[in-house]
Design a protein around this motif. Sequence first.
Motif, PDB file in Angstrom:
ATOM      1  N   SER A  65     -79.239  12.870 113.596  1.00 29.92           N
ATOM      2  CA  SER A  65     -78.890  13.657 114.803  1.00 29.92           C
ATOM      3  C   SER A  65     -79.860  14.611 115.363  1.00 29.92           C
ATOM      4  CB  SER A  65     -77.818  14.589 114.309  1.00 29.92           C
ATOM      5  OG  SER A  65     -78.090  15.505 113.255  1.00 29.92           O
ATOM      6  N   ARG A  66     -81.086  14.773 114.600  1.00 24.33           N
ATOM      7  CA  ARG A  66     -82.261  15.573 114.875  1.00 24.33           C
ATOM      8  C   ARG A  66     -83.250  14.753 115.325  1.00 24.33           C
ATOM      9  NH1 ARG A  66     -82.818  19.587 109.756  1.00 24.33           N
ATOM     10  NH2 ARG A  66     -84.302  20.677 111.242  1.00 24.33           N
ATOM     11  N   SER A  67     -82.987  13.460 115.937  1.00 19.79           N
ATOM     12  CA  SER A  67     -83.979  12.555 116.369  1.00 19.79           C
ATOM     13  C   SER A  67     -84.711  13.307 117.606  1.00 19.79           C
ATOM     14  CB  SER A  67     -83.383  11.154 116.645  1.00 19.79           C
ATOM     15  OG  SER A  67     -84.377  10.446 117.470  1.00 19.79           O
ATOM     16  N   PRO A  68     -86.206  13.416 117.962  1.00 23.29           N
ATOM     17  CA  PRO A  68     -86.610  13.808 118.942  1.00 23.29           C
ATOM     18  C   PRO A  68     -86.802  12.895 120.150  1.00 23.29           C
ATOM     19  CG  PRO A  68     -88.354  13.354 117.421  1.00 23.29           C
ATOM     20  CD  PRO A  68     -87.085  12.910 116.803  1.00 23.29           C
TER      21      PRO A  68
ATOM     22  N   ALA B  50     -80.799   6.139 122.598  1.00 22.93           N
ATOM     23  CA  ALA B  50     -79.349   5.633 122.624  1.00 22.93           C
ATOM     24  C   ALA B  50     -79.331   4.875 120.868  1.00 22.93           C
ATOM     25  CB  ALA B  50     -79.198   4.548 123.616  1.00 22.93           C
ATOM     26  N   ASP B  51     -80.465   4.276 120.447  1.00 25.68           N
ATOM     27  CA  ASP B  51     -80.222   3.711 119.367  1.00 25.68           C
ATOM     28  C   ASP B  51     -79.942   4.845 118.370  1.00 25.68           C
ATOM     29  OD1 ASP B  51     -80.323   1.094 119.900  1.00 25.68           O
ATOM     30  OD2 ASP B  51     -82.276   0.856 119.356  1.00 25.68           O
ATOM     31  N   GLU B  52     -80.630   5.758 118.294  1.00 27.02           N
ATOM     32  CA  GLU B  52     -80.851   6.933 117.244  1.00 27.02           C
ATOM     33  C   GLU B  52     -79.151   7.639 117.383  1.00 27.02           C
ATOM     34  OE1 GLU B  52     -82.922   7.572 115.045  1.00 27.02           O
ATOM     35  OE2 GLU B  52     -83.849   5.991 115.523  1.00 27.02           O
ATOM     36  N   SER B  53     -78.686   7.697 118.591  1.00 25.79           N
ATOM     37  CA  SER B  53     -77.430   8.407 118.783  1.00 25.79           C
ATOM     38  C   SER B  53     -76.130   7.534 118.071  1.00 25.79           C
ATOM     39  CB  SER B  53     -77.253   8.676 120.038  1.00 25.79           C
ATOM     40  OG  SER B  53     -77.810   9.629 120.766  1.00 25.79           O
ATOM     41  N   ILE B  54     -76.448   6.297 118.223  1.00 18.08           N
ATOM     42  CA  ILE B  54     -75.555   5.340 117.609  1.00 18.08           C
ATOM     43  C   ILE B  54     -75.455   5.207 116.160  1.00 18.08           C
ATOM     44  CG2 ILE B  54     -74.629   2.810 117.481  1.00 18.08           C
ATOM     45  CD1 ILE B  54     -73.886   4.492 119.765  1.00 18.08           C
ATOM     46  N   HIS B  55     -76.990   5.418 115.672  1.00 17.01           N
ATOM     47  CA  HIS B  55     -77.047   5.380 114.234  1.00 17.01           C
ATOM     48  C   HIS B  55     -76.529   6.518 113.697  1.00 17.01           C
ATOM     49  CE1 HIS B  55     -81.186   2.756 114.650  1.00 17.01           C
ATOM     50  NE2 HIS B  55     -80.008   2.212 114.996  1.00 17.01           N
TER      51      HIS B  55
END
Length: 363
Positions: A99-102, A115-120
């Motif tokens: 959730s804290r991906s930059p 988008a990948d990080e949000s889905i992850h």
Amino acid sequence: MPERIPTPAEIKRWRQYLADERAEASVYRDLAKRRDGEEHDILMALATAEGRHEQHWLDLLGDHAGPPMRPSSRNRLLGLLARRFGSVFVLALAQRSESRSPYATDADATDAMAADESIHEEVVRGLSARGRNRLSGSFRAAVFGANDGLVSNLSLVMGMAATGVGSQVVLFSGIAGLLAGALSMAAGEFVSVRSQRELLDASQPTRITLSAAPSLDLENNELVLVYLARGMSREAAEHRAAERLGQFTCDCDPSLSLQAENFESPNELETLGTAWGAASSSFCFFASGAIIPILPFLFGMTGIGALVLACTLVGLALLGTGAVVGLLSGASPLWRGLRQLAIGMGAAAATYLLGLAFGGLVG
């Protein structure tokens, strides 16, 4: 190869991203080793996605990739926990990390990566929910029991000490509070969970529709009312009733086909836990929390020194339980710990002031 010469700051940032992607992929692979079936496949797919992100940073860095950097402290901790435990705590931490991906604000990351990080995050949230469901019944009783024991017995000890009574009276008051509170919590949890289970059992559909169906009046089909009462649409209810009455056996719409008559959420009883499990957890954890405020008095300390030490020990315990709840819920462990600390110390301070007032009145 990159189209422009990256600056030293960019190279440093990209290399850190690269190290973190490698670490996250390793975490998911380690977690997958401890699971099988669908969960294993999901975790391996996440590791593969992190590998795509890793390749993006390798392409940008080109000859500047250099030797591997150390991942962030958060990812190092995740890796250690994943290798040693592989528990729901690791998934909760991974959810917070995703959730804290930059990438959403970094121009060098692609929109697809963001988008990948949000889905992850949502994927890991779903995996974490399975573990949370397995823990939540007895875990809820354990956490609330421990916190109640910490706060209520500290408040009792502070209030009694403020009235001016001797340390022995404070100690025995704390022991009485421990036993009374632990038994009360256990009894309350047992009745609560047992009652809730009985309500769920009473709401479950029975197999009576199968045995009664052959004798029903076909013109006044009350079987439809059974399925309407259970929340089906009229179309689905009439379809199900026709199946039960043997009017046809072939379905054109799979969504209306014959299925088990179970309208309960499959994890509902699992989430609720058992009455004895909740009661025993409440008793043990209330007692383990309630004994902490009286430890200084058990070891012979008296006066203000005993109270200060009791507050310190309880404060550390409240920070710990709050942090655990924060980890499992995917929230900030520090914020949850500080919130628990403020609530507990506030209750103890209020009781201490009341004890001073009562002591003055009696004096």
